[in-house]
Design a protein around this motif. Structure first.
Motif, PDB file in Angstrom:
ATOM      1  N   MET A  27      -1.705  11.847   5.650  1.00  0.00           N
ATOM      2  CA  MET A  27      -0.256  11.881   5.846  1.00  0.00           C
ATOM      3  C   MET A  27       0.429  12.954   5.004  1.00  0.00           C
ATOM      4  SD  MET A  27       0.728   9.486   8.018  1.00  0.00           S
ATOM      5  CE  MET A  27       2.414   9.101   7.558  1.00  0.00           C
ATOM      6  N   GLY A  28      -0.283  13.531   4.040  1.00  0.00           N
ATOM      7  CA  GLY A  28       0.321  14.533   3.170  1.00  0.00           C
ATOM      8  C   GLY A  28       1.094  13.941   2.020  1.00  0.00           C
ATOM      9  N   ILE A  29       0.754  12.710   1.613  1.00  0.00           N
ATOM     10  CA  ILE A  29       1.423  12.054   0.491  1.00  0.00           C
ATOM     11  C   ILE A  29       0.731  12.459  -0.802  1.00  0.00           C
ATOM     12  CG2 ILE A  29       2.114   9.851  -0.519  1.00  0.00           C
ATOM     13  CD1 ILE A  29       1.953   8.631   2.267  1.00  0.00           C
ATOM     14  N   ASP A  30       1.473  13.028  -1.725  1.00  0.00           N
ATOM     15  CA  ASP A  30       0.917  13.392  -3.028  1.00  0.00           C
ATOM     16  C   ASP A  30       0.663  12.139  -3.864  1.00  0.00           C
ATOM     17  OD1 ASP A  30       1.013  16.105  -2.440  1.00  0.00           O
ATOM     18  OD2 ASP A  30       3.089  16.270  -3.118  1.00  0.00           O
ATOM     19  N   ARG A  31      -0.129  12.290  -4.931  1.00  0.00           N
ATOM     20  CA  ARG A  31      -0.502  11.144  -5.757  1.00  0.00           C
ATOM     21  C   ARG A  31       0.723  10.404  -6.294  1.00  0.00           C
ATOM     22  NH1 ARG A  31      -5.137   9.616  -7.760  1.00  0.00           N
ATOM     23  NH2 ARG A  31      -6.135  11.589  -7.217  1.00  0.00           N
ATOM     24  N   THR A  40       1.278   6.660  14.063  1.00  0.00           N
ATOM     25  CA  THR A  40       1.503   7.797  13.161  1.00  0.00           C
ATOM     26  C   THR A  40       0.278   8.075  12.318  1.00  0.00           C
ATOM     27  OG1 THR A  40       3.872   7.309  13.072  1.00  0.00           O
ATOM     28  CG2 THR A  40       2.967   8.679  11.299  1.00  0.00           C
ATOM     29  N   LEU A  41      -0.365   7.004  11.838  1.00  0.00           N
ATOM     30  CA  LEU A  41      -1.582   7.169  11.038  1.00  0.00           C
ATOM     31  C   LEU A  41      -2.709   7.752  11.877  1.00  0.00           C
ATOM     32  CD1 LEU A  41      -1.573   3.855   8.971  1.00  0.00           C
ATOM     33  CD2 LEU A  41      -1.227   6.165   8.087  1.00  0.00           C
ATOM     34  N   ALA A  42      -2.835   7.313  13.115  1.00  0.00           N
ATOM     35  CA  ALA A  42      -3.889   7.842  13.990  1.00  0.00           C
ATOM     36  C   ALA A  42      -3.694   9.335  14.206  1.00  0.00           C
ATOM     37  CB  ALA A  42      -3.888   7.094  15.319  1.00  0.00           C
ATOM     38  N   ALA A  43      -2.450   9.748  14.426  1.00  0.00           N
ATOM     39  CA  ALA A  43      -2.175  11.173  14.619  1.00  0.00           C
ATOM     40  C   ALA A  43      -2.483  11.965  13.356  1.00  0.00           C
ATOM     41  CB  ALA A  43      -0.714  11.366  15.026  1.00  0.00           C
ATOM     42  N   ALA A  44      -2.173  11.383  12.181  1.00  0.00           N
ATOM     43  CA  ALA A  44      -2.440  12.078  10.920  1.00  0.00           C
ATOM     44  C   ALA A  44      -3.934  12.216  10.667  1.00  0.00           C
ATOM     45  CB  ALA A  44      -1.773  11.322   9.769  1.00  0.00           C
ATOM     46  N   LYS A  66      -8.202   5.825  16.572  1.00  0.00           N
ATOM     47  CA  LYS A  66      -7.481   5.405  17.770  1.00  0.00           C
ATOM     48  C   LYS A  66      -6.950   3.991  17.550  1.00  0.00           C
ATOM     49  CE  LYS A  66     -11.919   4.286  19.975  1.00  0.00           C
ATOM     50  NZ  LYS A  66     -12.788   4.576  21.139  1.00  0.00           N
ATOM     51  N   VAL A  67      -5.931   3.639  18.310  1.00  0.00           N
ATOM     52  CA  VAL A  67      -5.305   2.318  18.212  1.00  0.00           C
ATOM     53  C   VAL A  67      -5.795   1.467  19.378  1.00  0.00           C
ATOM     54  CG1 VAL A  67      -3.129   1.044  18.197  1.00  0.00           C
ATOM     55  CG2 VAL A  67      -3.287   3.257  17.040  1.00  0.00           C
ATOM     56  N   ILE A  68      -6.279   0.265  19.034  1.00  0.00           N
ATOM     57  CA  ILE A  68      -6.881  -0.649  20.005  1.00  0.00           C
ATOM     58  C   ILE A  68      -6.149  -1.990  19.944  1.00  0.00           C
ATOM     59  CG2 ILE A  68      -8.971  -1.942  20.581  1.00  0.00           C
ATOM     60  CD1 ILE A  68      -9.270   0.961  21.210  1.00  0.00           C
ATOM     61  N   GLU A  69      -5.879  -2.580  21.093  1.00  0.00           N
ATOM     62  CA  GLU A  69      -5.375  -3.955  21.164  1.00  0.00           C
ATOM     63  C   GLU A  69      -6.579  -4.897  21.186  1.00  0.00           C
ATOM     64  OE1 GLU A  69      -2.298  -5.326  21.358  1.00  0.00           O
ATOM     65  OE2 GLU A  69      -1.098  -3.473  21.331  1.00  0.00           O
ATOM     66  N   ALA A  70      -6.607  -5.841  20.238  1.00  0.00           N
ATOM     67  CA  ALA A  70      -7.752  -6.750  20.170  1.00  0.00           C
ATOM     68  C   ALA A  70      -7.336  -8.065  19.527  1.00  0.00           C
ATOM     69  CB  ALA A  70      -8.895  -6.106  19.381  1.00  0.00           C
TER      70      ALA A  70
END
Length: 234
Positions: free
Chosen positions: A44-48, A128-132, A156-160
């Motif tokens: 995501m580009g989040i610094d420490r 958003t996390l999947a794209a990152a 990828k995002v899965i419905e389960a």
């Protein structure tokens, strides 16, 4: 049913933090919560010192397809006695003040070689996390910066109905896919937050509390025997 973000973690070498002293840096046999949150933050580009509150709210489970083989590396660490340089402004200044009076210590670093894991994450912001993870801001590695991933996470995002069911739909690295070797890959262990019903529980220190000071809180995790089979087709 609920949405799960699933992805794989494969690396030639991985170092998955353990309680560490000065001379020893151990490794768990699976990536802990702090390692996965750090990897997601890097994507995501989040610094420490950035805002991890959204990531800290996520829940997760880790499936172990291959815990890899243990590997130990030896390092030497040179330190300066406090009597030689009480308040150095830099390492060169400290070494100059010591004038040959440094202390050399052998330290140990543990790794896992050839590990393969599946990760399921649930909570807010999964797309958003999947794209990152597909186009990460920073390089992704398994533990230490010397341990880059050997394959893209294929997020990828899965419905389960459960994390186990979601992980059965993850995409494995090419060298572990069933269409190449003729047999599906199967995870034999799932690590997640423990409940009172879990027979096998362990305590690990992998919940970040202060990232600047490297402080971690303990949590109880369950080691569940499972058979999560992944066919390997994208």
């Amino acid at each position: 049913m609920r949405p799960y973000l699933v992805f794989s973690l494969a690396a030639t070498l991985g170092a998955m933090g353990e309680l560490a002293g000065h001379e020893r840096r151990g490794s768990l046999v699976w990536p802990g919560r702090s390692a996965i949150l750090g990897l997601l933050g890097a994507a995501m580009g989040i610094d420490r010192r950035g805002d991890f509150s959204a990531l800290d709210a996520l829940e997760m489970a880790v499936a172990v397809f291959d815990s890899g083989a243990p590997l130990r590396d030896y390092h030497t660490v040179e330190t300066v006695p406090s009597s030689a340089a009480r308040r150095p402004n830099s390492r060169p200044e400290a070494l100059a003040a010591a004038r040959g009076r440094t202390n050399t210590t052998i330290t140990l670093r543990d790794y896992r070689s050839g590990g393969l894991y599946g990760v399921a994450v649930w909570g807010d912001g999964l797309e958003t996390l999947a794209a990152a993870l597909t186009r990460p801001h920073y390089a992704l590695y398994l533990g230490r910066k010397s341990c880059p991933l050997a394959a893209p996470p294929a997020a990828k995002v899965i419905e389960a109905d459960s994390a186990e069911a979601a992980l059965a739909h993850m995409t494995l690295p090419p060298w572990r896919r069933a269409d190449r070797f003729g047999a599906p890959a199967t995870a034999r262990m799932l690590i997640c937050d423990a409940t009172e019903e879990d027979a096998v529980r362990e305590q690990v220190h992998d919940v970040p509390r202060d990232r600047s000071l490297w402080h971690f809180a303990p949590r109880r995790v369950a080691l569940r025997d499972v058979a999560i089979t992944v066919g390997g087709a994208p």
